[in-house]
Design an enzyme around this catalytic site. Structure first.
Site, mmCIF file in Angstrom:
data_model
loop_
_atom_site.group_PDB
_atom_site.id
_atom_site.type_symbol
_atom_site.label_atom_id
_atom_site.label_comp_id
_atom_site.label_asym_id
_atom_site.label_seq_id
_atom_site.Cartn_x
_atom_site.Cartn_y
_atom_site.Cartn_z
ATOM 1 N N ALA A 14 -41.932 32.491 5.623
ATOM 2 C CA ALA A 14 -41.610 31.541 6.789
ATOM 3 C C ALA A 14 -42.136 32.422 7.971
ATOM 4 O O ALA A 14 -41.719 32.262 9.064
ATOM 5 C CB ALA A 14 -40.183 31.324 7.211
ATOM 6 N N ARG A 20 -50.625 24.415 15.128
ATOM 7 C CA ARG A 20 -50.960 23.013 15.461
ATOM 8 C C ARG A 20 -49.671 22.414 16.078
ATOM 9 O O ARG A 20 -49.781 21.009 16.293
ATOM 10 C CB ARG A 20 -51.290 22.387 14.018
ATOM 11 C CG ARG A 20 -52.822 22.421 13.778
ATOM 12 C CD ARG A 20 -53.259 21.881 12.615
ATOM 13 N NE ARG A 20 -52.840 22.419 11.254
ATOM 14 C CZ ARG A 20 -52.829 22.113 10.187
ATOM 15 N NH1 ARG A 20 -53.259 20.748 10.022
ATOM 16 N NH2 ARG A 20 -52.396 22.749 9.008
ATOM 17 N N LYS A 27 -42.690 27.189 14.216
ATOM 18 C CA LYS A 27 -42.907 26.194 13.342
ATOM 19 C C LYS A 27 -41.660 26.011 12.611
ATOM 20 O O LYS A 27 -41.157 24.636 12.549
ATOM 21 C CB LYS A 27 -44.152 26.440 12.524
ATOM 22 C CG LYS A 27 -44.243 25.264 11.541
ATOM 23 C CD LYS A 27 -45.801 25.561 10.554
ATOM 24 C CE LYS A 27 -45.983 24.499 9.738
ATOM 25 N NZ LYS A 27 -47.190 25.017 9.060
ATOM 26 N N THR A 84 -49.909 35.473 1.757
ATOM 27 C CA THR A 84 -48.671 35.138 1.263
ATOM 28 C C THR A 84 -48.163 36.332 0.213
ATOM 29 O O THR A 84 -46.935 36.269 -0.063
ATOM 30 C CB THR A 84 -48.760 33.671 0.335
ATOM 31 O OG1 THR A 84 -49.970 33.854 -0.540
ATOM 32 C CG2 THR A 84 -48.808 32.376 1.276
ATOM 33 N N GLY A 146 -54.986 25.236 -2.713
ATOM 34 C CA GLY A 146 -55.405 26.056 -3.864
ATOM 35 C C GLY A 146 -55.535 25.180 -4.947
ATOM 36 O O GLY A 146 -54.801 24.193 -5.267
ATOM 37 N N ASN A 176 -52.098 23.316 -5.991
ATOM 38 C CA ASN A 176 -50.997 24.444 -6.117
ATOM 39 C C ASN A 176 -50.105 24.023 -4.871
ATOM 40 O O ASN A 176 -50.367 23.952 -3.892
ATOM 41 C CB ASN A 176 -51.478 25.717 -5.862
ATOM 42 C CG ASN A 176 -50.385 26.532 -5.476
ATOM 43 O OD1 ASN A 176 -49.224 26.609 -5.995
ATOM 44 N ND2 ASN A 176 -50.876 27.793 -4.862
ATOM 45 N N LYS A 357 -11.826 11.314 27.354
ATOM 46 C CA LYS A 357 -12.113 12.830 27.263
ATOM 47 C C LYS A 357 -10.734 13.632 26.971
ATOM 48 O O LYS A 357 -9.822 13.290 27.854
ATOM 49 C CB LYS A 357 -12.773 13.488 28.200
ATOM 50 C CG LYS A 357 -13.218 14.899 27.722
ATOM 51 C CD LYS A 357 -13.257 15.908 29.126
ATOM 52 C CE LYS A 357 -11.875 16.348 29.340
ATOM 53 N NZ LYS A 357 -11.644 17.064 30.244
HETATM 54 C C1 UD1 Z 1 -50.862 28.515 0.336
HETATM 55 C C2 UD1 Z 1 -51.523 28.630 -1.093
HETATM 56 C C3 UD1 Z 1 -52.256 27.480 -1.671
HETATM 57 C C4 UD1 Z 1 -51.427 26.339 -1.803
HETATM 58 C C5 UD1 Z 1 -50.629 25.861 -0.328
HETATM 59 C C6 UD1 Z 1 -49.551 25.084 -0.386
HETATM 60 C C7 UD1 Z 1 -52.054 31.146 -1.040
HETATM 61 C C8 UD1 Z 1 -53.200 32.281 -0.847
HETATM 62 N N1 UD1 Z 1 -52.414 29.764 -0.963
HETATM 63 O O1 UD1 Z 1 -51.962 28.233 1.212
HETATM 64 O O2 UD1 Z 1 -52.776 27.726 -2.880
HETATM 65 O O3 UD1 Z 1 -52.203 25.285 -2.172
HETATM 66 O O4 UD1 Z 1 -49.990 27.345 -0.067
HETATM 67 O O5 UD1 Z 1 -49.326 24.555 0.825
HETATM 68 O O6 UD1 Z 1 -50.922 31.349 -1.084
HETATM 69 N N2 UD1 Z 1 -46.848 32.878 5.073
HETATM 70 C C9 UD1 Z 1 -46.213 34.087 5.524
HETATM 71 N N3 UD1 Z 1 -46.805 35.224 5.659
HETATM 72 C C10 UD1 Z 1 -48.190 35.246 5.498
HETATM 73 C C11 UD1 Z 1 -49.051 34.167 5.058
HETATM 74 C C12 UD1 Z 1 -48.134 33.051 5.099
HETATM 75 O O7 UD1 Z 1 -44.945 33.980 5.572
HETATM 76 O O8 UD1 Z 1 -48.819 36.390 5.502
HETATM 77 C C13 UD1 Z 1 -45.920 31.726 4.874
HETATM 78 C C14 UD1 Z 1 -46.462 30.478 5.616
HETATM 79 O O9 UD1 Z 1 -45.395 30.693 6.885
HETATM 80 C C15 UD1 Z 1 -45.980 29.400 4.972
HETATM 81 C C16 UD1 Z 1 -46.518 29.691 3.585
HETATM 82 O O10 UD1 Z 1 -46.447 31.161 3.727
HETATM 83 O O11 UD1 Z 1 -44.766 29.050 5.060
HETATM 84 C C17 UD1 Z 1 -47.824 29.187 3.314
HETATM 85 O O12 UD1 Z 1 -48.750 29.757 4.026
HETATM 86 P P1 UD1 Z 1 -50.012 29.025 4.538
HETATM 87 O O13 UD1 Z 1 -50.691 30.044 5.451
HETATM 88 O O14 UD1 Z 1 -49.535 27.621 5.036
HETATM 89 O O15 UD1 Z 1 -50.823 28.945 3.041
HETATM 90 P P2 UD1 Z 1 -51.996 28.125 2.669
HETATM 91 O O16 UD1 Z 1 -53.008 28.634 3.138
HETATM 92 O O17 UD1 Z 1 -51.674 26.692 3.070
#
Ligand code: UD1
Ligand code: CA
Length: 483
Positions: A14, A20, A27, A84, A146, A176, A357
């Protein structure tokens, strides 16, 4: 240790920004159906029986941690959002002893994911003896996600991100979800993740191939409804997610014996409990710790928060209840407002434009119209006339008033607190009651009426004479006043 009694640790990612949303609120704190998105993930994890829940925070970390304080979760700060894979490692570091646990990864922005789905995932993972299971879905066009790449035998091989995918890989429909379940080797293997990819980020998705390279069992578990992992990325996404949760909740209550007219207009939070044969009219909003017992009827556009309604109570249209307790068979409204600390006994009648009240009204009390009852106790069967005001505030302090049983309070009376009115007393209409009234007494506290014979006729004819010369039209009008 057998698979089913292995503990489960959950890491909730998170830390991302969510530009956006165009918001100063992080968020994951945007509410969906009465609860911040990240709190839905926490609730789901806890319902699943998680031993430890770690929330990885970054953007707006202090706010997110404050919002979840007291929910029993651990926090891991990810100072820089390096991907992630990096976020996951931060989360594992904060967990205490994860050497024997299964680890589940969830996101803080997917409030629609159901605990039943995760139970199925967990069952499938343990039944197959899987080391790593990814939750997947299928979409006609999975652009942005992904993709799941399988080998010739159909076994899951790796996950490729949109940015890194070849044109052929981009045609893959299986995507994914970002939810993974893995065994206790996760920590060791996740340290091998690199950032050699199109984004320069540490991809948690690489973990799947790392497990497979070890010769471990790797599987995908397919979601029946891909909408469950729909992340809410902007305000429209929030509204869409809320609509789905709202429908799930109204649907559940209807199956359990609640009548809901125009359910698409009714909003019920998942903290609300409803009895059988409850009826909700259009536009009803039920929030927080609210309980409606059997046969309660709530009229159109009423808003009820943190309140208890006992069996058969009726709330008529456009009423607002907050922190109120309504006894059996009482009726409230239309256009009534019950504020915190209101306790109505059975068979109480509260009519239109009545505000209460911190008011305890015993069984059978009637306040039919236009009253303010604040900081007051009223005894059984007392009648509160239209326009009665309990003047509870002297400009500095609030004072309490006690009214006995069987009292008659005439219309437009003011009880100047603190006041005590004894049982069966009678207060004459229009009184400003500034002394206590003993049991059985009558109090009249208003100017005595004077009646002057002929006064009105003399008044109007005198005026008429004065103006008739100058303003004939006004004289004509005055001629119609006072005969
Ligand atoms: C990620 C997946 C993708 C999948 C998608 C599903 C990876 C590399 N890709 O992509 O395969 O289809 O989710 O929604 O994992 N977050 C952190 N720290 C970070 C980066 C992200 O806490 O450094 C958290 C974000 O807040 C979010 C989640 O991880 O809750 C996913 O991050 P996001 O950037 O949305 O990943 P996607 O590019 O959508
Ligand atoms: Ca995303």
């Amino acid at each position: 240790m057998t698979a089913t009694d292995r503990p489960l640790d959950v890491v909730i990612l998170a830390a991302g920004q969510g530009t956006r949303m165009k918001s100063s609120l992080p968020k994951v704190l945007h509410p969906v159906a009465g609860r911040p998105m990240v709190a839905w993930a926490v609730k789901t994890a806890q319902e699943l029986g998680a031993r430890q829940v770690v929330v990885v925070t970054g953007h707006g970390a202090a706010q997110v941690e404050a919002a979840l304080a007291g929910s029993g979760v651990l926090f891991a700060r990810q100072q820089q959002q390096l991907g992630t894979g990096h976020a996951f490692l931060c989360g594992l570091d904060a967990a205490t002893d994860h050497t024997s646990a299964d680890v589940l990864v969830l996101y803080g922005d997917t409030p629609l994911l159901r605990v039943e789905t995760l139970r199925d995932l967990l069952d499938d993972h343990r039944r197959r003896g899987s080391a790593f299971t990814v939750l997947t879905g299928e979409l006609p066009d999975a652009t942005g996600y992904g993709r799941i790449i399988r080998d010739a035998a159909g076994n899951v091989e790796r996950i490729v991100e949109q940015k890194d995918a070849s044109p052929l890989e981009r045609t893959v429909r299986e995507f994914n979800s970002g939810v993974y379940l893995m065994d206790a080797r996760a920590s060791e293997l996740a340290h091998r993740i690199t950032n050699h990819n199109a984004s320069g980020e540490y991809y948690l998705t690489d973990l799947l191939a790392l497990y497979r390279a070890e010769g471990d069992e790797v599987h995908a578990f397919r979601l029946a409804d891909p909408a469950e992992v729909m992340g809410a990325n902007d305000r429209s996404g929030l509204a869409e997610a809320e609509g789905i949760i709202r429908q799930r909740i109204t649907g559940m209550h209807m199956r359990a014996g609640v009548t809901i007219h125009m359910p698409e207009t009714v909003y019920i939070e998942d903290t609300v409990t409803l009895g059988r044969d409850v009826t909700l009219e259009p536009g009803v909003i039920l929030r927080g710790q609210t309980t409606l017992a059997d046969d309660v009827v709530v009229g159109a556009y009423s808003v009820i928060t943190d309140s208890v309604l006992e069996a058969g109570a009726v709330v008529k249209a456009h009423s607002v209840l907050d922190g109120a307790h309504v006894g059996t068979g009482s009726d409230v409204g239309p256009f009534a407002r019950l504020r915190p600390g209101t306790v109505l006994g059975s068979g109480v009648h509260i009519g239109n434009f009545v505000e209460t009240k911190n008011a305890q009204l015993a069984p059978g009390v009637k306040a039919g119209h236009l009253a303010y009852l604040g900081d007051v106790t009223v005894g059984e069967e007392t009648n509160v006339g239209a326009g009665t005001i309990v003047a509870n505030y002297d400009g500095v302090n609030k004072h309490r008033t006690t009214v006995g049983a069987g009292v008659f309070i005439g219309s437009n009376s003011t009880l100047i607190a603190p006041r005590t009115v004894g049982d069966a007393a009678f207060i004459a209409a229009g009184s400003a009651v500034h002394d206590d009234v003993p049991e059985g007494a009558m109090a009249v506290a208003r100017g005595k009426q004077r009646t002057i014979e002929g006064w009105s006729r003399r008044y109007w004819s005198g005026l008429r004479e004065q103006v008739s010369a100058k303003l004939p039209w006004l004289a004509g009008w005055l001629g119609r006043q006072g005969g």
